[in-house]
Scaffold this motif. Sequence first.
Motif, PDB file in Angstrom:
ATOM      1  N   ALA A   1       0.831  -1.203   0.000  1.00  0.00           N
ATOM      2  CA  ALA A   1       0.000   0.000   0.000  1.00  0.00           C
ATOM      3  C   ALA A   1       0.869   1.258   0.000  1.00  0.00           C
ATOM      4  CB  ALA A   1      -0.935  -0.015   1.203  1.00  0.00           C
ATOM      5  N   ARG A   2       1.950   1.231   0.759  1.00  0.00           N
ATOM      6  CA  ARG A   2       2.855   2.396   0.787  1.00  0.00           C
ATOM      7  C   ARG A   2       3.484   2.621  -0.584  1.00  0.00           C
ATOM      8  NH1 ARG A   2       4.197   0.026   5.805  1.00  0.00           N
ATOM      9  NH2 ARG A   2       6.086  -0.933   4.934  1.00  0.00           N
ATOM     10  N   ALA A   3       3.809   1.520  -1.262  1.00  0.00           N
ATOM     11  CA  ALA A   3       4.430   1.639  -2.581  1.00  0.00           C
ATOM     12  C   ALA A   3       3.463   2.203  -3.621  1.00  0.00           C
ATOM     13  CB  ALA A   3       4.928   0.272  -3.037  1.00  0.00           C
ATOM     14  N   GLU A   4       2.157   2.068  -3.360  1.00  0.00           N
ATOM     15  CA  GLU A   4       1.170   2.522  -4.333  1.00  0.00           C
ATOM     16  C   GLU A   4       0.529   3.850  -3.962  1.00  0.00           C
ATOM     17  OE1 GLU A   4      -1.517  -0.748  -4.611  1.00  0.00           O
ATOM     18  OE2 GLU A   4      -0.118  -1.997  -5.755  1.00  0.00           O
ATOM     19  N   GLU A   5       1.062   4.515  -2.938  1.00  0.00           N
ATOM     20  CA  GLU A   5       0.470   5.783  -2.493  1.00  0.00           C
ATOM     21  C   GLU A   5       0.533   6.871  -3.557  1.00  0.00           C
ATOM     22  OE1 GLU A   5       2.484   6.706   1.121  1.00  0.00           O
ATOM     23  OE2 GLU A   5       1.189   5.416   2.357  1.00  0.00           O
ATOM     24  N   GLY A   6       1.450   6.729  -4.508  1.00  0.00           N
ATOM     25  CA  GLY A   6       1.592   7.751  -5.528  1.00  0.00           C
ATOM     26  C   GLY A   6       0.542   7.707  -6.624  1.00  0.00           C
ATOM     27  N   ARG A   7      -0.347   6.709  -6.600  1.00  0.00           N
ATOM     28  CA  ARG A   7      -1.373   6.638  -7.637  1.00  0.00           C
ATOM     29  C   ARG A   7      -2.332   7.818  -7.530  1.00  0.00           C
ATOM     30  NH1 ARG A   7      -4.628   1.392  -8.184  1.00  0.00           N
ATOM     31  NH2 ARG A   7      -5.033   1.796  -5.996  1.00  0.00           N
ATOM     32  N   SER A   8      -2.796   8.302  -8.665  1.00  0.00           N
ATOM     33  CA  SER A   8      -3.706   9.441  -8.685  1.00  0.00           C
ATOM     34  C   SER A   8      -5.107   9.030  -8.241  1.00  0.00           C
ATOM     35  CB  SER A   8      -3.782  10.033 -10.086  1.00  0.00           C
ATOM     36  OG  SER A   8      -4.417   9.121 -10.978  1.00  0.00           O
ATOM     37  N   ALA A   9      -5.926  10.019  -7.891  1.00  0.00           N
ATOM     38  CA  ALA A   9      -7.307   9.753  -7.510  1.00  0.00           C
ATOM     39  C   ALA A   9      -8.066   9.104  -8.673  1.00  0.00           C
ATOM     40  CB  ALA A   9      -7.990  11.045  -7.077  1.00  0.00           C
ATOM     41  N   GLU A  10      -7.761   9.543  -9.895  1.00  0.00           N
ATOM     42  CA  GLU A  10      -8.424   8.967 -11.070  1.00  0.00           C
ATOM     43  C   GLU A  10      -8.081   7.491 -11.224  1.00  0.00           C
ATOM     44  OE1 GLU A  10      -6.713  11.760 -11.025  1.00  0.00           O
ATOM     45  OE2 GLU A  10      -8.313  13.250 -11.315  1.00  0.00           O
ATOM     46  N   GLU A  11      -6.831   7.146 -10.976  1.00  0.00           N
ATOM     47  CA  GLU A  11      -6.428   5.746 -11.072  1.00  0.00           C
ATOM     48  C   GLU A  11      -7.114   4.900 -10.011  1.00  0.00           C
ATOM     49  OE1 GLU A  11      -1.866   5.867 -12.806  1.00  0.00           O
ATOM     50  OE2 GLU A  11      -2.218   6.502 -10.722  1.00  0.00           O
ATOM     51  N   ARG A  12      -7.216   5.441  -8.817  1.00  0.00           N
ATOM     52  CA  ARG A  12      -7.880   4.708  -7.736  1.00  0.00           C
ATOM     53  C   ARG A  12      -9.367   4.507  -8.035  1.00  0.00           C
ATOM     54  NH1 ARG A  12      -4.725   4.547  -3.027  1.00  0.00           N
ATOM     55  NH2 ARG A  12      -2.848   5.849  -3.161  1.00  0.00           N
ATOM     56  N   ASP A  13     -10.013   5.569  -8.533  1.00  0.00           N
ATOM     57  CA  ASP A  13     -11.434   5.475  -8.858  1.00  0.00           C
ATOM     58  C   ASP A  13     -11.672   4.471  -9.985  1.00  0.00           C
ATOM     59  OD1 ASP A  13     -12.043   7.314  -6.913  1.00  0.00           O
ATOM     60  OD2 ASP A  13     -12.228   9.017  -8.292  1.00  0.00           O
ATOM     61  N   HIS A  14     -10.797   4.498 -10.976  1.00  0.00           N
ATOM     62  CA  HIS A  14     -10.930   3.545 -12.086  1.00  0.00           C
ATOM     63  C   HIS A  14     -10.767   2.114 -11.594  1.00  0.00           C
ATOM     64  CE1 HIS A  14      -9.433   1.043 -15.422  1.00  0.00           C
ATOM     65  NE2 HIS A  14     -10.314   1.723 -16.140  1.00  0.00           N
ATOM     66  N   ASP A  15      -9.786   1.882 -10.728  1.00  0.00           N
ATOM     67  CA  ASP A  15      -9.548   0.555 -10.176  1.00  0.00           C
ATOM     68  C   ASP A  15     -10.761   0.078  -9.386  1.00  0.00           C
ATOM     69  OD1 ASP A  15      -7.535  -1.652  -9.369  1.00  0.00           O
ATOM     70  OD2 ASP A  15      -8.290  -0.932  -7.445  1.00  0.00           O
ATOM     71  N   PHE A  16     -11.358   0.981  -8.586  1.00  0.00           N
ATOM     72  CA  PHE A  16     -12.527   0.626  -7.778  1.00  0.00           C
ATOM     73  C   PHE A  16     -13.702   0.260  -8.681  1.00  0.00           C
ATOM     74  CE2 PHE A  16     -16.326   1.363  -5.272  1.00  0.00           C
ATOM     75  CZ  PHE A  16     -15.989   0.856  -4.029  1.00  0.00           C
ATOM     76  N   ALA A  17     -13.963   1.095  -9.683  1.00  0.00           N
ATOM     77  CA  ALA A  17     -15.079   0.833 -10.589  1.00  0.00           C
ATOM     78  C   ALA A  17     -14.883  -0.477 -11.346  1.00  0.00           C
ATOM     79  CB  ALA A  17     -15.241   1.994 -11.570  1.00  0.00           C
ATOM     80  N   GLU A  18     -13.634  -0.778 -11.695  1.00  0.00           N
ATOM     81  CA  GLU A  18     -13.355  -2.024 -12.411  1.00  0.00           C
ATOM     82  C   GLU A  18     -13.603  -3.230 -11.515  1.00  0.00           C
ATOM     83  OE1 GLU A  18     -12.002  -4.150 -15.920  1.00  0.00           O
ATOM     84  OE2 GLU A  18     -13.071  -2.303 -15.413  1.00  0.00           O
ATOM     85  N   ARG A  19     -13.251  -3.116 -10.246  1.00  0.00           N
ATOM     86  CA  ARG A  19     -13.536  -4.214  -9.319  1.00  0.00           C
ATOM     87  C   ARG A  19     -15.041  -4.454  -9.215  1.00  0.00           C
ATOM     88  NH1 ARG A  19      -9.511  -3.802  -4.065  1.00  0.00           N
ATOM     89  NH2 ARG A  19      -7.563  -3.451  -5.185  1.00  0.00           N
ATOM     90  N   VAL A  20     -15.802  -3.377  -9.098  1.00  0.00           N
ATOM     91  CA  VAL A  20     -17.255  -3.501  -9.002  1.00  0.00           C
ATOM     92  C   VAL A  20     -17.819  -4.122 -10.273  1.00  0.00           C
ATOM     93  CG1 VAL A  20     -19.422  -2.203  -8.873  1.00  0.00           C
ATOM     94  CG2 VAL A  20     -17.524  -1.616  -7.347  1.00  0.00           C
ATOM     95  N   ARG A  21     -17.346  -3.671 -11.418  1.00  0.00           N
ATOM     96  CA  ARG A  21     -17.838  -4.204 -12.686  1.00  0.00           C
ATOM     97  C   ARG A  21     -17.562  -5.694 -12.816  1.00  0.00           C
ATOM     98  NH1 ARG A  21     -16.331  -5.702 -17.621  1.00  0.00           N
ATOM     99  NH2 ARG A  21     -14.099  -5.390 -17.211  1.00  0.00           N
ATOM    100  N   LEU A  22     -16.326  -6.087 -12.531  1.00  0.00           N
ATOM    101  CA  LEU A  22     -15.953  -7.490 -12.677  1.00  0.00           C
ATOM    102  C   LEU A  22     -16.679  -8.378 -11.679  1.00  0.00           C
ATOM    103  CD1 LEU A  22     -12.117  -7.039 -13.261  1.00  0.00           C
ATOM    104  CD2 LEU A  22     -13.802  -7.809 -14.947  1.00  0.00           C
ATOM    105  N   ALA A  23     -16.822  -7.904 -10.447  1.00  0.00           N
ATOM    106  CA  ALA A  23     -17.541  -8.684  -9.441  1.00  0.00           C
ATOM    107  C   ALA A  23     -19.008  -8.832  -9.823  1.00  0.00           C
ATOM    108  CB  ALA A  23     -17.408  -8.032  -8.071  1.00  0.00           C
ATOM    109  N   GLY A  24     -19.608  -7.740 -10.284  1.00  0.00           N
ATOM    110  CA  GLY A  24     -21.008  -7.802 -10.687  1.00  0.00           C
ATOM    111  C   GLY A  24     -21.223  -8.723 -11.864  1.00  0.00           C
ATOM    112  N   GLU A  25     -20.320  -8.678 -12.812  1.00  0.00           N
ATOM    113  CA  GLU A  25     -20.393  -9.551 -13.982  1.00  0.00           C
ATOM    114  C   GLU A  25     -20.372 -11.019 -13.567  1.00  0.00           C
ATOM    115  OE1 GLU A  25     -16.852 -10.173 -16.830  1.00  0.00           O
ATOM    116  OE2 GLU A  25     -18.034  -8.598 -17.782  1.00  0.00           O
ATOM    117  N   GLU A  26     -19.481 -11.341 -12.638  1.00  0.00           N
ATOM    118  CA  GLU A  26     -19.365 -12.726 -12.165  1.00  0.00           C
ATOM    119  C   GLU A  26     -20.610 -13.144 -11.390  1.00  0.00           C
ATOM    120  OE1 GLU A  26     -16.962 -16.194 -12.190  1.00  0.00           O
ATOM    121  OE2 GLU A  26     -16.736 -14.267 -13.209  1.00  0.00           O
TER     122      GLU A  26
END
Length: 583
Positions: free
Chosen positions: A235-260
Amino acid sequence: MLRMLSGARARAPGGRALTLLAWIAAGCAPSSRSADLVLTNGRVVTVDDDRPEAEAVAVSGHTILDVGTSEEMAAYVGAGTEVVDLEGRLVVPGLIEGHGHFLSLGRSRMILDLTAASSWEEIVALVGEAAARAPSGTWINGRGWHQEKWTSVPTPNVDGVPLHDALSAVSPDHPVLLGHASGHAAFANARALEEAGIGPQTPDPAGGTIVRGPEGRPTGLLRETAQRLVSSAQARAEEGRSAEERDHDFAERVRLAGEEALRNGVTSFHDAGASFDDIDRLRSMDAEGSLPVRLYVMVRRESNETMAERLADYRILPEGNGHLTVRSIKRQIDGALGSHGAWLLEPYDDLPSTAGLVLEEVEEIRRTAEIAIENGFQVNTHAIGDRANREVLDIYADVFSQHPEATDLRWRIEHAQHLHPDDVPRFAELGVIAAMQGIHATSDGPWIPRRLGEWRARTGAYLWRSLLDAGVVIGNGTDVPVERIDPIASYYATVSRMTVEGTRFYPDQKMTRMEALRSYTLNNAYAEFAEDRKGSITPGKLADLTVLSQDILTIPEERIPQTQVELTVVGGEIRYRRKEDGP
């Protein structure tokens, strides 16, 4: 495949033509209210005692308009009605995943899948291939390995799990963290241990174990809370990710989980659980109408102090076709049997040096229970071992006695896998729900007697029949991604107790087929205080429906695993249709 029809253009094969021709002749629905969707010519098992079975269902908007014969439902067919000819297939209430990890399910589809690995060498090869593709320094994650499912024991090993040397050799420039199938252990390579500052002198964290080999050198295996040392480094190594990257990652998790979930006929999902930050994101997605399935989210990983201050702001009850509910808290008193982390009354048979681990202190959970009572929240506590279950029942009993004004609490124990027989009636006496997972019994069955000994396994492991006979409400699920989110597999395990080895795991504890269906529908709705909204095919309830290719209530037992999901309907909208050539 199902025949998809629409209003006056409807056509039907064979003997069903007369019914549909009658609709055509009518020209429009004689009823004052037309349906948006009608499922007809099927077997509808409603899980509603007032009308247990029917042939057809009419849907208007996001709710069930009516249930009855195909001829009766013809009255609701108008020019704009979508009609689905079920051709005899089974319709059940939308299946509800009673305990899983929604965002982790999505993430599991974004990392290495180790569930099919049959040996340590196979895992090492998969990581080596990933390291060859990834830039130096990139973290490599995977999940799903289980040493009990390997065809051979690696050499050298500690407690049947290898040392990290082979893994480190193929990934010297990449930190690697591989989660155990149970989620209660992980394996790290040398680079990841270094990033986390773990060495021979690093003390075990509370509730966790850094497994060590010769001369105290960490093997790479991290049990329970010890995993957090490495995951925190990532988590410390990934602290530099932008808010947009984090939001995209979150939305992708929701999409993939919902699809499954939708592919497997799941319309609602009990998520165990999410932080306030994640709930904020889910709340925004619900407001936008972008949650693919209904979520019953348990608050997790927030301190008692934070919950006492902020919990009231996170009580979310759905309105209309809303997909998000938050009114419960998840706690975790022990670990898992597979990782020797479940808290037992007596030591493990195959590891007598331990009786398991306490992950969250009893007094911390007791304080959570007080906060929950004050805020009208349910408490759902992970407890797998018999000592853990007894301690949780003691906490609940104490808090209930101090708050006699609080009624209809429906507090839960998540998993309830291994119980002392004396504690079974206490579930019923206290009104505690057992949120269990059928598939765990048959997945774990081949090795449970080694962990517990034959007598403790026979008298205490996965006591579904004993709990039901005592009057306990049981919810069913898969604990995905610990297991696949496949309700059919879990249903089959629940009614057959058939293990992957072809033996039955204490079959006297199995459920009937109707009990198992209820555990996946109305019981899970009850466990989230939603039995008046869903869980049965009843007029006025949410139009959440699952169509199956076979009648799992009547076909020969051995055919149940071949059952496929044909349609998944959420709020009156068909969200999944099986294709002719595959899932």
